[in-house]
Motif scaffolding. Structure first.
Motif, PDB file in Angstrom:
ATOM      1  N   GLN A 225       0.827  -1.205   0.000  1.00  0.00           N
ATOM      2  CA  GLN A 225       0.000   0.000   0.000  1.00  0.00           C
ATOM      3  C   GLN A 225       0.864   1.258   0.000  1.00  0.00           C
ATOM      4  O   GLN A 225       0.529   2.247  -0.669  1.00  0.00           O
ATOM      5  N   ALA A 226       1.968   1.227   0.731  1.00  0.00           N
ATOM      6  CA  ALA A 226       2.868   2.389   0.758  1.00  0.00           C
ATOM      7  C   ALA A 226       3.482   2.639  -0.615  1.00  0.00           C
ATOM      8  O   ALA A 226       3.579   3.791  -1.065  1.00  0.00           O
ATOM      9  N   MET A 227       3.892   1.582  -1.295  1.00  0.00           N
ATOM     10  CA  MET A 227       4.465   1.734  -2.637  1.00  0.00           C
ATOM     11  C   MET A 227       3.442   2.326  -3.595  1.00  0.00           C
ATOM     12  O   MET A 227       3.756   3.239  -4.372  1.00  0.00           O
ATOM     13  N   MET A 228       2.213   1.811  -3.552  1.00  0.00           N
ATOM     14  CA  MET A 228       1.187   2.299  -4.477  1.00  0.00           C
ATOM     15  C   MET A 228       0.742   3.713  -4.129  1.00  0.00           C
ATOM     16  O   MET A 228       0.360   4.486  -5.023  1.00  0.00           O
ATOM     17  N   LYS A 229       0.805   4.076  -2.851  1.00  0.00           N
ATOM     18  CA  LYS A 229       0.397   5.419  -2.430  1.00  0.00           C
ATOM     19  C   LYS A 229       1.435   6.464  -2.806  1.00  0.00           C
ATOM     20  O   LYS A 229       1.102   7.622  -3.076  1.00  0.00           O
ATOM     21  N   HIS A 230       2.718   6.072  -2.838  1.00  0.00           N
ATOM     22  CA  HIS A 230       3.803   7.031  -3.075  1.00  0.00           C
ATOM     23  C   HIS A 230       4.718   6.567  -4.209  1.00  0.00           C
ATOM     24  O   HIS A 230       5.925   6.355  -4.000  1.00  0.00           O
ATOM     25  N   PRO A 231       4.193   6.412  -5.418  1.00  0.00           N
ATOM     26  CA  PRO A 231       5.043   5.933  -6.522  1.00  0.00           C
ATOM     27  C   PRO A 231       6.221   6.851  -6.815  1.00  0.00           C
ATOM     28  O   PRO A 231       7.270   6.401  -7.283  1.00  0.00           O
ATOM     29  N   GLY A 236      10.982   7.784  -9.116  1.00  0.00           N
ATOM     30  CA  GLY A 236      11.085   9.222  -9.365  1.00  0.00           C
ATOM     31  C   GLY A 236      10.642   9.570 -10.772  1.00  0.00           C
ATOM     32  O   GLY A 236      10.258   8.701 -11.570  1.00  0.00           O
ATOM     33  N   GLU A 237      10.713  10.847 -11.093  1.00  0.00           N
ATOM     34  CA  GLU A 237      10.266  11.328 -12.399  1.00  0.00           C
ATOM     35  C   GLU A 237      11.107  10.698 -13.509  1.00  0.00           C
ATOM     36  O   GLU A 237      12.327  10.591 -13.404  1.00  0.00           O
ATOM     37  N   GLY A 238      10.410  10.285 -14.573  1.00  0.00           N
ATOM     38  CA  GLY A 238      11.090   9.679 -15.706  1.00  0.00           C
ATOM     39  C   GLY A 238      11.420   8.216 -15.539  1.00  0.00           C
ATOM     40  O   GLY A 238      12.086   7.628 -16.398  1.00  0.00           O
ATOM     41  N   ARG A 239      10.940   7.600 -14.467  1.00  0.00           N
ATOM     42  CA  ARG A 239      11.249   6.202 -14.194  1.00  0.00           C
ATOM     43  C   ARG A 239      10.021   5.320 -14.417  1.00  0.00           C
ATOM     44  O   ARG A 239       8.890   5.700 -14.111  1.00  0.00           O
ATOM     45  N   ALA A 240      10.263   4.114 -14.911  1.00  0.00           N
ATOM     46  CA  ALA A 240       9.163   3.216 -15.253  1.00  0.00           C
ATOM     47  C   ALA A 240       8.332   2.831 -14.034  1.00  0.00           C
ATOM     48  O   ALA A 240       7.098   2.770 -14.124  1.00  0.00           O
ATOM     49  N   CYS A 241       8.973   2.533 -12.910  1.00  0.00           N
ATOM     50  CA  CYS A 241       8.218   2.127 -11.713  1.00  0.00           C
ATOM     51  C   CYS A 241       7.191   3.193 -11.350  1.00  0.00           C
ATOM     52  O   CYS A 241       6.006   2.893 -11.137  1.00  0.00           O
ATOM     53  N   THR A 242       7.640   4.431 -11.270  1.00  0.00           N
ATOM     54  CA  THR A 242       6.758   5.531 -10.891  1.00  0.00           C
ATOM     55  C   THR A 242       5.675   5.744 -11.943  1.00  0.00           C
ATOM     56  O   THR A 242       4.481   5.849 -11.610  1.00  0.00           O
ATOM     57  N   ALA A 243       6.050   5.808 -13.202  1.00  0.00           N
ATOM     58  CA  ALA A 243       5.087   6.097 -14.267  1.00  0.00           C
ATOM     59  C   ALA A 243       4.027   5.004 -14.376  1.00  0.00           C
ATOM     60  O   ALA A 243       2.831   5.288 -14.519  1.00  0.00           O
ATOM     61  N   LEU A 244       4.443   3.743 -14.313  1.00  0.00           N
ATOM     62  CA  LEU A 244       3.486   2.649 -14.442  1.00  0.00           C
ATOM     63  C   LEU A 244       2.526   2.599 -13.252  1.00  0.00           C
ATOM     64  O   LEU A 244       1.318   2.384 -13.424  1.00  0.00           O
ATOM     65  N   MET A 245       3.038   2.802 -12.038  1.00  0.00           N
ATOM     66  CA  MET A 245       2.147   2.775 -10.874  1.00  0.00           C
ATOM     67  C   MET A 245       1.164   3.939 -10.904  1.00  0.00           C
ATOM     68  O   MET A 245      -0.003   3.787 -10.532  1.00  0.00           O
ATOM     69  N   ARG A 246       1.618   5.093 -11.357  1.00  0.00           N
ATOM     70  CA  ARG A 246       0.697   6.229 -11.501  1.00  0.00           C
ATOM     71  C   ARG A 246      -0.389   5.928 -12.528  1.00  0.00           C
ATOM     72  O   ARG A 246      -1.537   6.365 -12.383  1.00  0.00           O
ATOM     73  N   ALA A 252      -1.516  -1.977  -8.833  1.00  0.00           N
ATOM     74  CA  ALA A 252      -0.281  -2.753  -8.919  1.00  0.00           C
ATOM     75  C   ALA A 252       0.867  -1.983  -8.300  1.00  0.00           C
ATOM     76  O   ALA A 252       0.897  -0.753  -8.318  1.00  0.00           O
ATOM     77  N   ALA A 253       1.813  -2.738  -7.757  1.00  0.00           N
ATOM     78  CA  ALA A 253       3.100  -2.185  -7.323  1.00  0.00           C
ATOM     79  C   ALA A 253       4.167  -2.890  -8.143  1.00  0.00           C
ATOM     80  O   ALA A 253       4.219  -4.121  -8.176  1.00  0.00           O
ATOM     81  N   VAL A 254       4.992  -2.113  -8.849  1.00  0.00           N
ATOM     82  CA  VAL A 254       6.036  -2.705  -9.688  1.00  0.00           C
ATOM     83  C   VAL A 254       7.397  -2.163  -9.246  1.00  0.00           C
ATOM     84  O   VAL A 254       7.511  -1.050  -8.766  1.00  0.00           O
ATOM     85  N   LYS A 255       8.417  -3.008  -9.421  1.00  0.00           N
ATOM     86  CA  LYS A 255       9.740  -2.618  -8.924  1.00  0.00           C
ATOM     87  C   LYS A 255      10.829  -3.171  -9.831  1.00  0.00           C
ATOM     88  O   LYS A 255      10.915  -4.367 -10.071  1.00  0.00           O
ATOM     89  N   THR A 256      11.668  -2.277 -10.299  1.00  0.00           N
ATOM     90  CA  THR A 256      12.784  -2.666 -11.139  1.00  0.00           C
ATOM     91  C   THR A 256      13.969  -3.119 -10.295  1.00  0.00           C
ATOM     92  O   THR A 256      14.088  -2.802  -9.114  1.00  0.00           O
ATOM     93  N   GLY A 257      14.838  -3.866 -10.937  1.00  0.00           N
ATOM     94  CA  GLY A 257      16.106  -4.256 -10.336  1.00  0.00           C
ATOM     95  C   GLY A 257      17.185  -4.180 -11.390  1.00  0.00           C
ATOM     96  O   GLY A 257      16.904  -4.257 -12.593  1.00  0.00           O
ATOM     97  N   ALA A 258      18.420  -4.049 -10.973  1.00  0.00           N
ATOM     98  CA  ALA A 258      19.530  -3.969 -11.923  1.00  0.00           C
ATOM     99  C   ALA A 258      19.638  -5.250 -12.742  1.00  0.00           C
ATOM    100  O   ALA A 258      19.113  -6.300 -12.370  1.00  0.00           O
TER     101      ALA A 258
END
Length: 335
Positions: A225-231, A236-246, A252-258
């Motif tokens: 819930q915290a991830m989805m509330k604060h993408p 951050g701006e310009g990042r897939a995790c943030t843009a997709l969750m928004r 959904a909560a999505v998270k990239t890794g190296a």
């Protein structure tokens, strides 16, 4: 330790297939069973930063998060690979102040911020980046909070430290597997290996955590819930995790890794997703994750955010249509 990868993403320029990316992907259900897979679900990988929500579990299950009154913003930062923008660094600094600690207590190492304004600000001020700019400083602030609660020694990134042993125990519980080993992540903390299936099973555990009442599940649900509330804090701006969750608010909560890893927690569907691009390419992991989200009906293919990562037009510097980055045709299928 990986079986045969399958083609997942193609890069076309004109009529020529210019590049291709192969990998593995898995979708798991609430029982940890495979709903769909591509490549080898038993491929052993390092999840890298895609598993930060697992590493944050002991922060909550121990009682440390409630003892220190951590906010949803802090919980999101504990799961974050942030850009080092002001919205990230000011919150991490405040968190350390709350603990009576300083930047010197972090063990993640300095990193030049990915945020352009923060990067240019350091140059103009003739300053060097510090550990608070590190994309993992939120995760490490969580480690420090747990460590202070436990009364551990300062070297909390050592694999035999109680903080990391707690992370390992949580990792093995939610993946349903004994980890075969670990590598040292970019932030100097241990990163425990698992199969892709284990990682997908863990994401399905998080996706269904809100349906259970035990302490561990309650902790998992709070992190999701915290991830989805604060993408914006998770990346951050310009990042897939943030843009997709928004673009999928609360779905959904999505998270990239190296190195081409990406995970997805899908509470609405009770599913977990994990994928690994074998050549480690981010554009391919972002395309594959977006294609899976489209396939599962969580985002429309024509959504502008989806088009930023999947079926992406390639244009010349004059704006001429030159090609496309897209999932392979055989990858897209009804589930």
């Amino acid at each position: 330790m990986m079986g045969k990868a399958v083609p997942l993403v193609e890069v076309w320029r004109g009529a020529l297939l210019e590049s291709a990316h192969s990998g593995h992907a898995v979708i798991c259900d609430a029982k940890g069973q495979i709903v769909a897979s591509w490549g080898d679900p038993q491929a052993v990988i390092y999840p890298r930063s895609s598993c930060k929500m697992i590493q944050a579990l002991p922060l909550l299950t121990s009682g440390a998060a409630d003892r220190y009154g951590l906010t949803t913003e802090q919980l999101a930062l504990a799961c974050a690979s942030h850009n080092g923008a002001a919205i990230h660094t000011t919150r991490v600094t405040k968190w350390l102040d709350q603990l009576g600690l300083t930047e010197a207590d972090l063990r993640c190492g300095p990193q030049d911020p990915a945020d352009t304004e923060a990067h240019e600000g350091l140059i103009l001020a003739h300053e060097k980046p510090c550990q608070i700019h590190n994309n993992c400083s939120g995760k490490h602030s969580g480690f420090l909070t747990l460590n202070q609660y436990m009364g551990g020694d300062p070297e909390y990134t050592e694999v035999d430290h109680p903080v990391q042993q707690a992370a390992l125990a949580a990792f093995e519980e939610v993946t349903g597997e004994d980890s075969p080993g670990y590598g040292i992540d970019g932030c100097s903390a241990p990163n425990f290996a698992t199969t892709l299936l284990g990682l997908g099973r863990a994401m399905a555990w998080f996706a269904t955590a809100g349906q259970r009442s035990d302490q561990g599940s309650a902790a998992g649900a709070r992190l999701v819930q915290a991830m989805m509330k604060h993408p914006e804090l998770v990346a951050g701006e310009g990042r897939a995790c943030t843009a997709l969750m928004r673009a999928m608010p609360g779905r959904a909560a999505v998270k990239t890794g190296a190195e081409g890893v990406f995970t997805g927690i899908l509470p609405e569907l009770g599913l977990g997703v994990a994928l690994k691009i074998t050549d480690g390419t981010t554009r391919a992991s972002e395309c594959t994750m977006t294609a899976l989200l489209i396939m599962l009906g969580l985002i429309e293919a024509e959504n502008p955010v989806a088009r930023s990562y999947c079926n992406v037009p390639i244009r010349s510097r004059r704006g001429l249509d030159a090609g496309v980055i897209r999932p392979v045709a055989d990858f897209i299928r009804p589930l």
